[in-house]
Design an enzyme around this catalytic site. Structure first.
Site, PDB file in Angstrom:
ATOM      1  N   ASP A  32      -8.769 -10.953  27.192  1.00  0.00           N
ATOM      2  CA  ASP A  32      -9.647 -12.094  27.446  1.00  0.00           C
ATOM      3  C   ASP A  32      -9.033 -12.799  28.649  1.00  0.00           C
ATOM      4  O   ASP A  32      -7.939 -13.372  28.548  1.00  0.00           O
ATOM      5  CB  ASP A  32      -9.647 -13.012  26.214  1.00  0.00           C
ATOM      6  CG  ASP A  32     -10.480 -14.268  26.442  1.00  0.00           C
ATOM      7  OD1 ASP A  32     -10.869 -14.539  27.601  1.00  0.00           O
ATOM      8  OD2 ASP A  32     -10.728 -14.985  25.458  1.00  0.00           O
ATOM      9  N   LYS A  74     -18.838 -21.792  39.185  1.00  0.00           N
ATOM     10  CA  LYS A  74     -19.035 -20.916  40.343  1.00  0.00           C
ATOM     11  C   LYS A  74     -18.788 -21.673  41.658  1.00  0.00           C
ATOM     12  O   LYS A  74     -18.371 -21.075  42.655  1.00  0.00           O
ATOM     13  CB  LYS A  74     -20.442 -20.305  40.305  1.00  0.00           C
ATOM     14  CG  LYS A  74     -20.646 -19.361  39.106  1.00  0.00           C
ATOM     15  CD  LYS A  74     -19.726 -18.133  39.179  1.00  0.00           C
ATOM     16  CE  LYS A  74     -19.936 -17.138  38.071  1.00  0.00           C
ATOM     17  NZ  LYS A  74     -19.096 -15.950  38.174  1.00  0.00           N
ATOM     18  N   SER A  90     -16.573  -3.397  32.547  1.00  0.00           N
ATOM     19  CA  SER A  90     -17.222  -2.551  31.535  1.00  0.00           C
ATOM     20  C   SER A  90     -18.735  -2.701  31.525  1.00  0.00           C
ATOM     21  O   SER A  90     -19.416  -2.034  30.754  1.00  0.00           O
ATOM     22  CB  SER A  90     -16.660  -2.882  30.140  1.00  0.00           C
ATOM     23  OG  SER A  90     -16.989  -4.217  29.797  1.00  0.00           O
ATOM     24  N   SER A  91     -19.273  -3.576  32.379  1.00  0.00           N
ATOM     25  CA  SER A  91     -20.720  -3.850  32.304  1.00  0.00           C
ATOM     26  C   SER A  91     -21.231  -4.386  33.647  1.00  0.00           C
ATOM     27  O   SER A  91     -20.454  -4.859  34.477  1.00  0.00           O
ATOM     28  CB  SER A  91     -20.951  -4.890  31.201  1.00  0.00           C
ATOM     29  OG  SER A  91     -22.298  -5.271  31.115  1.00  0.00           O
ATOM     30  N   GLY A  92     -22.526  -4.274  33.823  1.00  0.00           N
ATOM     31  CA  GLY A  92     -23.232  -4.956  34.906  1.00  0.00           C
ATOM     32  C   GLY A  92     -22.675  -4.721  36.302  1.00  0.00           C
ATOM     33  O   GLY A  92     -22.402  -3.574  36.701  1.00  0.00           O
ATOM     34  N   SER A 102     -18.886 -15.119  42.668  1.00  0.00           N
ATOM     35  CA  SER A 102     -19.527 -16.404  42.384  1.00  0.00           C
ATOM     36  C   SER A 102     -20.981 -16.136  42.035  1.00  0.00           C
ATOM     37  O   SER A 102     -21.288 -15.226  41.251  1.00  0.00           O
ATOM     38  CB  SER A 102     -19.365 -17.337  43.591  1.00  0.00           C
ATOM     39  OG  SER A 102     -19.970 -18.581  43.363  1.00  0.00           O
ATOM     40  N   TYR A 145     -22.326 -23.590  34.041  1.00  0.00           N
ATOM     41  CA  TYR A 145     -22.088 -22.408  34.894  1.00  0.00           C
ATOM     42  C   TYR A 145     -21.915 -22.759  36.369  1.00  0.00           C
ATOM     43  O   TYR A 145     -20.953 -22.305  37.017  1.00  0.00           O
ATOM     44  CB  TYR A 145     -23.273 -21.462  34.701  1.00  0.00           C
ATOM     45  CG  TYR A 145     -23.214 -20.146  35.443  1.00  0.00           C
ATOM     46  CD1 TYR A 145     -22.369 -19.124  35.031  1.00  0.00           C
ATOM     47  CD2 TYR A 145     -24.047 -19.910  36.539  1.00  0.00           C
ATOM     48  CE1 TYR A 145     -22.347 -17.906  35.691  1.00  0.00           C
ATOM     49  CE2 TYR A 145     -24.030 -18.689  37.207  1.00  0.00           C
ATOM     50  CZ  TYR A 145     -23.185 -17.691  36.781  1.00  0.00           C
ATOM     51  OH  TYR A 145     -23.168 -16.490  37.432  1.00  0.00           O
ATOM     52  N   GLY A 182     -14.127  -7.520  34.056  1.00  0.00           N
ATOM     53  CA  GLY A 182     -15.564  -7.429  33.753  1.00  0.00           C
ATOM     54  C   GLY A 182     -16.126  -6.093  34.191  1.00  0.00           C
ATOM     55  O   GLY A 182     -17.325  -5.958  34.450  1.00  0.00           O
ATOM     56  N   LYS A 217     -16.860  -0.927  24.671  1.00  0.00           N
ATOM     57  CA  LYS A 217     -17.602  -0.982  25.952  1.00  0.00           C
ATOM     58  C   LYS A 217     -16.741  -0.455  27.102  1.00  0.00           C
ATOM     59  O   LYS A 217     -17.219   0.227  28.005  1.00  0.00           O
ATOM     60  CB  LYS A 217     -18.036  -2.429  26.260  1.00  0.00           C
ATOM     61  CG  LYS A 217     -19.324  -2.850  25.585  1.00  0.00           C
ATOM     62  CD  LYS A 217     -20.004  -4.035  26.286  1.00  0.00           C
ATOM     63  CE  LYS A 217     -19.215  -5.301  26.271  1.00  0.00           C
ATOM     64  NZ  LYS A 217     -19.831  -6.461  26.898  1.00  0.00           N
ATOM     65  N   ARG A 256     -12.924  -7.499  27.309  1.00  0.00           N
ATOM     66  CA  ARG A 256     -12.456  -7.750  25.938  1.00  0.00           C
ATOM     67  C   ARG A 256     -12.799  -6.615  24.979  1.00  0.00           C
ATOM     68  O   ARG A 256     -11.980  -6.207  24.161  1.00  0.00           O
ATOM     69  CB  ARG A 256     -13.076  -9.051  25.389  1.00  0.00           C
ATOM     70  CG  ARG A 256     -12.546 -10.311  26.035  1.00  0.00           C
ATOM     71  CD  ARG A 256     -13.447 -11.469  25.725  1.00  0.00           C
ATOM     72  NE  ARG A 256     -14.826 -11.168  26.142  1.00  0.00           N
ATOM     73  CZ  ARG A 256     -15.891 -11.886  25.829  1.00  0.00           C
ATOM     74  NH1 ARG A 256     -15.761 -12.962  25.098  1.00  0.00           N
ATOM     75  NH2 ARG A 256     -17.076 -11.542  26.261  1.00  0.00           N
TER      76      ARG A 256
END
Ligand SMILES: NC(=O)c1ccc[n+]([C@@H]2O[C@H](COP(=O)([O-])OP(=O)(O)OC[C@H]3O[C@@H](n4cnc5c(N)ncnc54)[C@H](OP(=O)(O)O)[C@@H]3O)[C@@H](O)[C@H]2O)c1
Length: 271
Positions: free
Chosen positions: A64, A160, A14-16, A142, A156, A12, A41, A37
């Site tokens: 993925d 977590k 590539s973002s945020g 988390s 969700y 993860g 990005k 994925r």
């Protein structure tokens, strides 16, 4: 903070929160492997990091993480390229808020597959190389929704919570082999994921979460990197998350009372 020549693998990334943490680690001298994925990005994130920190070696891998073979291949390729990870951060995650009865079972299955199994697969395949060197940090991402169940987050929150169970049970096992395990509980953070969540959040959830402070991804990244440096187990950024982490069982009845009151108000307003 000095992470010179350390190898950080970030799912993860590539973002945020993942990207912000990658950038912060790169600024401290780390070499980075990003897994996600979407290739475009990933390439954009790589360019952004290299542009800001040209000394950092950045490699990208598409996968993925919910697909076991893809997750394993991506981690193995990152290790082949840059060596055993000193840091593994599993930030890849998804959230689709909504009313339990309206959400198809596929959303529940997919959320658990990405958030829980996507984390587990990556840890499983990275761990032997970390144990061999008897060093390294694994940080599971988390959420505050992994400490208390949040209205509208039935797919969700359990995913977590599951990460919390994994981190708590794994911590002691890995401590004896020299590998540090941490779990982060970010508060609401201004990222593309949060923007997407806001589109489908029930109005009751909007109201419940409205009073919580929204953090920047950069500030969450600072807390995560400090947590790695200090070898903390729980990384709960800020006062609200700190209290929630330490006292969640104790304050749960009060929070439920407050949330139920909000739900009643919102529903009365709808009529
Ligand atoms: N933002 C918040 O308020 C908040 C609060 C608490 C916890 N968190 C957690 O923090 C983590 C990062 O969230 P964020 O807000 O930074 O989200 P984001 O900006 O949407 O980033 C999510 C990252 O995960 C990747 N990803 C999603 N599904 C994936 C999959 N199946 N396989 C591989 N990569 C995948 C995305 O890239 P691709 O789409 O290209 O795959 C992207 O790089 C998540 O675990 C989230 O649950 C976020």
């Amino acid at each position: 903070m000095d992470f010179s020549q350390q190898h950080a693998i970030i799912t993860g990334g590539s973002s945020g929160i993942g990207k912000a943490t990658a950038k912060l680690l790169a600024s401290q001298g780390a070499n980075i492997s990003l897994i996600a994925r979407n290739l475009a990005k990933l390439e954009a994130a790589k360019t952004e990091i290299i542009h800001a920190f040209p000394q950092s070696k950045v490699f990208i891998f598409t996968a993925d993480v919910a697909d076991r073979a893809q997750a394993e291949q991506a981690i193995a390729a990152a290790i082949a390229q840059q060596g055993a990870p000193d840091i593994l951060i599993t930030s890849a995650g998804i959230a689709y808020p909504g009313y339990f009865q309206d959400l198809p079972l596929e959303i529940f299955e997919r959320t658990m597959a990405v958030n829980y199994f996507g984390t587990l697969y990556c840890i499983k395949v990275a761990l032997p190389s970390m144990e061999q060197r008897r060093q390294g940090s694994i940080v599971l991402i988390s959420s505050g929704a992994g400490l208390i169940g949040i209205y509208g987050y039935t797919p969700y929150s359990p995913s977590k919570f599951a990460l919390r169970g994994l981190a708590e049970s794994l911590r002691g096992e890995l401590k004896v082999s020299g590998v540090h395990v941490a779990i982060a509980y970010p508060p609401d953070t201004d990222t593309p994921q949060l923007a997407e969540e806001n589109k489908t959040k029930p109005p009751e959830t909007q109201k419940i979460t409205a009073s919580a402070e929204t953090w920047s991804a950069e500030n969450v990244a600072i807390a995560i990197v400090k947590g790695i440096e200090k070898k903390q187990f729980a990384i709960a950024p800020g006062v609200e998350m700190g209290i929630l982490y330490k006292l969640h069982s104790l304050i749960n009845p009060v929070l439920n009372w407050q949330f139920d009151k909000i739900v009643t108000q919102v529903r009365a307003g709808k009529k």
